[in-house]
Motif scaffolding. Structure first.
Motif, short mmCIF file in Angstrom:
data_model
loop_
_atom_site.label_atom_id
_atom_site.label_comp_id
_atom_site.label_asym_id
_atom_site.label_seq_id
_atom_site.Cartn_x
_atom_site.Cartn_y
_atom_site.Cartn_z
N LYS A 97 -0.31 -7.63 3.83
CA LYS A 97 0.64 -6.53 3.70
C LYS A 97 0.53 -5.86 2.33
O LYS A 97 0.37 -4.64 2.22
CB LYS A 97 2.05 -7.04 3.94
CG LYS A 97 3.10 -5.93 3.89
CD LYS A 97 4.48 -6.47 4.20
CE LYS A 97 5.52 -5.35 4.13
NZ LYS A 97 6.90 -5.86 4.43
N SER A 98 0.61 -6.67 1.29
CA SER A 98 0.53 -6.09 -0.06
C SER A 98 -0.86 -5.51 -0.34
O SER A 98 -1.01 -4.50 -1.02
CB SER A 98 0.88 -7.15 -1.10
OG SER A 98 -0.03 -8.25 -1.00
N LYS A 151 -1.27 -2.08 1.26
CA LYS A 151 -0.56 -1.05 0.49
C LYS A 151 -1.35 -0.67 -0.77
O LYS A 151 -1.46 0.50 -1.14
CB LYS A 151 0.82 -1.58 0.10
CG LYS A 151 1.69 -0.55 -0.65
CD LYS A 151 3.04 -1.12 -0.96
CE LYS A 151 3.89 -0.07 -1.67
NZ LYS A 151 3.25 0.45 -2.87
N LYS A 152 -1.93 -1.68 -1.39
CA LYS A 152 -2.72 -1.40 -2.60
C LYS A 152 -3.96 -0.59 -2.28
O LYS A 152 -4.36 0.31 -3.01
CB LYS A 152 -3.11 -2.72 -3.26
CG LYS A 152 -3.65 -2.54 -4.67
CD LYS A 152 -3.84 -3.89 -5.35
CE LYS A 152 -4.27 -3.69 -6.79
NZ LYS A 152 -4.45 -4.98 -7.49
N ASP A 211 -3.03 2.95 -1.92
CA ASP A 211 -2.77 3.60 -3.21
C ASP A 211 -4.06 4.00 -3.91
O ASP A 211 -4.19 5.12 -4.44
CB ASP A 211 -1.95 2.67 -4.11
CG ASP A 211 -0.54 2.45 -3.57
OD1 ASP A 211 -0.09 3.28 -2.76
OD2 ASP A 211 0.08 1.43 -3.95
#
Length: 367
Positions: free
Chosen positions: A273-274, A277-278, A281
């Motif tokens: 998940k993280s 997202k990274k 970005d």
């Protein structure tokens, strides 16, 4: 004997007036001296240089006694001069020939070369057809049976005389060529000196034009440099931002690869998940400034020196009868410069365009 007498004259040292004594050294001017005589001349020309065992060991200079050419020596002194082995060999041959012609040569048991084909036969005849020594058996039964032959002693004397005559001729020609070389070197020095003087005068005439052109060039270059520095500083700052973003993206890729290798599904899902997202970005570059198309162009600084270039290309040397006209023209040009007029000017068109500010649009960067 006339040939031997002429050869002997060429082997006389100009210092001791006797036949060269080995070792014989050759000077840069191609004349020869006994090393002992060269050392004597060197010591006489350099009385205050340090000596060792009666000979100079440090560098110095002296003049050739034959042509007065200056000889500059290195730290080895006369021992740094090259030996003329050719002259030394000629001296040995001359002494041997003189000794054999003045008195009957004693019988010597010398080893005579043997025939390669008939190993027990000596090379006692000369094949004129092939130009090489051979033996009697080769003439009668061997490869030279149909060739013209001659006694080897007569061919020996003939070839030796030819060699002596050739050596004497070369030695004489060397002296004549040295004289010609000295004359040519003197002519070269005169030409160089005259050319140097005239080039100095020409350079003085151009110095005034150079001063005007250099001043104008400096002014125009400063305008271009100012805009160059402003644009380059902006591009470099933008480059650093993109570089930092690229470094962050590479680290994210490495982290993604490591996560892909995770065998535990639960741990994998916890980190996904993280990481996703990274990735989202770092995939976006919308926050980075872009460079407008044509931002790097500097074409608005245009120059046109066609007229001035044509005038400069017409510059040439003047004739003697034009000297007075040139002086009058110089006076007129000086008066014109005093009134603020320039002889050589350039048409410069520089649009008053300031560097474009960095765009914040979200268009793709020009690469």
């Amino acid at each position: 004997m006339n040939t031997m007498d002429n050869l002997e004259k060429q082997l006389i040292c100009p210092i001791c007036l006797e036949m060269f004594t080995k070792p014989v050294v050759i000077l840069p001017c191609q004349h020869n001296l006994c090393r002992k005589c060269a050392n004597d001349v060197f010591q006489a020309s350099n009385p205050y240089l340090p000596t060792r065992a009666g000979s100079l060991t440090s560098g110095g200079r002296f003049r050739c006694p034959s042509c007065r050419h200056e000889v500059v020596l290195d730290r080895h002194g006369v021992y740094g001069l090259q030996r003329n082995l050719l002259v030394e060999n000629i001296i040995d041959m001359f002494k041997q020939e003189s000794s054999s012609s003045s008195k009957p040569a004693p019988e010597k048991k010398e080893e005579t070369p043997m025939c390669d084909v008939h190993e027990e036969e000596k090379l006692n005849i000369y094949c004129v057809t092939h130009g090489l020594p051979t033996c009697s058996m080769c003439k009668v039964f061997g490869a030279h049976k149909d060739c013209e032959v001659a006694p080897i002693t007569s061919i020996y004397q003939t070839k030796k005389t030819e060699l002596s005559d050739g050596i004497a001729m070369i030695v004489g020609n060397n002296d004549r060529m040295q004289g010609i070389i000295s004359q040519l070197e003197e002519a070269c020095r005169a030409i160089e000196e005259n050319s140097r003087r005239q080039k100095t005068l020409v350079c003085e005439k151009f110095d005034h034009l150079y001063a005007i052109l250099e001043e104008k060039k400096s002014q125009m270059s400063q305008k271009v440099t100012a805009e160059q520095e402003e644009k380059v500083n902006y591009i470099r700052g933008l480059t650093r931002k993109y570089g930092d973003h690229l470094e962050e993206s590479c680290k994210t890729v490495e982290l993604g690869i490591q996560t892909m290798e995770e065998p535990e599904m639960a741990v994998f899902l916890q980190n996904t998940k993280s990481l996703l997202k990274k990735i989202a970005d770092v995939s976006s570059i919308a926050h980075l400034n872009k460079v407008e198309r044509g931002y790097e162009n500097m074409d608005h600084y245009n120059v046109d020196f066609k007229r001035e270039g044509k005038a400069l290309r017409s510059i040439d040397f003047i004739q003697d009868d034009e000297d007075e006209d040139e002086e009058d023209e110089d006076e007129e040009e000086g008066a014109e410069e005093g009134e603020g007029m320039q002889t050589v000017t350039g048409t410069v068109t520089a649009a008053p365009v300031q560097p474009s500010p960095p765009s914040t649009a979200k268009s793709a960067p020009s690469i």
